[in-house]
Design an enzyme around this catalytic site. Sequence first.
Site, PDB file in Angstrom:
ATOM      1  N   LYS A   1      -8.450  92.294  31.603  1.00  0.00           N
ATOM      2  CA  LYS A   1      -7.684  92.446  32.847  1.00  0.00           C
ATOM      3  C   LYS A   1      -6.326  93.115  32.606  1.00  0.00           C
ATOM      4  CE  LYS A   1     -10.492  90.540  35.945  1.00  0.00           C
ATOM      5  NZ  LYS A   1     -10.377  89.195  36.513  1.00  0.00           N
ATOM      6  N   ARG A  47     -15.948  84.191  31.809  1.00  0.00           N
ATOM      7  CA  ARG A  47     -16.670  85.400  32.219  1.00  0.00           C
ATOM      8  C   ARG A  47     -16.104  86.570  31.412  1.00  0.00           C
ATOM      9  NH1 ARG A  47     -16.170  89.540  36.075  1.00  0.00           N
ATOM     10  NH2 ARG A  47     -18.172  90.183  37.031  1.00  0.00           N
TER      11      ARG A  47
END
Length: 299
Positions: A239, A273
């Site tokens: 991210k 995840r």
Amino acid sequence: MNILSSDSPPSQSESQRIWKCASETLVLGELPLLMGILNVTPDSFSDGGEATELESAIRKGLQLVEDGADILDIGGESTRPGAEPVPLETELSRVIPVIEALAARTTTPISIDTTKAEVARQALQAGAIIINDISGLTFDPAMIPLAVESKAGVICMHIQGTPQTMQENPDYDDVVADLKSWFQLRIQALLDAGVEPERIVLDPGVGFGKTADHNLQILSQIASFQSLGYPVLIGHSRKRFLSKLLGRSLEERLAGTIGVSVALANQGVEILRLHDIAANRDAIAAWQAITSRSTSSLK
């Protein structure tokens, strides 16, 4: 990962650490389950275009399983900041053949990453057993009834705004407290509709309408979300906040991702995840080995 069939009910100790997904029951152990990301999209933020053809998607999915993925999360619509929605038929054409093929070739549980109830419905028919909805089952009014009817596992994620607007100006009074209040409302809505509590997992939505500082507050206070009584999933892999934290490009975010994964495992997060399953699994296993040895040496 242990998977209990519907014919073998969990023991009392196991019943406190389970996630029911359709006819299967996933046992949540000492280490987090690893959910492998399989984006069959041309424009996802990190791996867009890597698995847009059926055969390449199947190969990637099977490689994730070989690397140690406990769950496969398959998505056909990018939710990166600024991404535009895709038509229903486009999303269906991307994900359904992949789910059908992988369901026939692996017993690894499959999750459908979508906000559209019709996509989720057809994905469940094709072999998925989990609905992963970034909107917390709010974008499509048919999603909650489908979750109730199908008895699928449900990942209820928080997002502020939509993928098109979420990073324009994320704002909270107290991000952790605000998310907890939001989850309490969503959990009650799911329970009132008939979703069984043991089918619900919470995802605070790292990067979905949050600044880098918001993300760090969330990641450092996992116990606050676990106090609601449900398993927690975190999707931090590659991210953008890692670039702000470390000054690294997209291609250099693996080490930062692993560092966060170990920190989350240390906090007892139930599910992670991830794009890079093997590297994260090795790091978490090494952390556990050292932690267990240090703990046992004190006894």
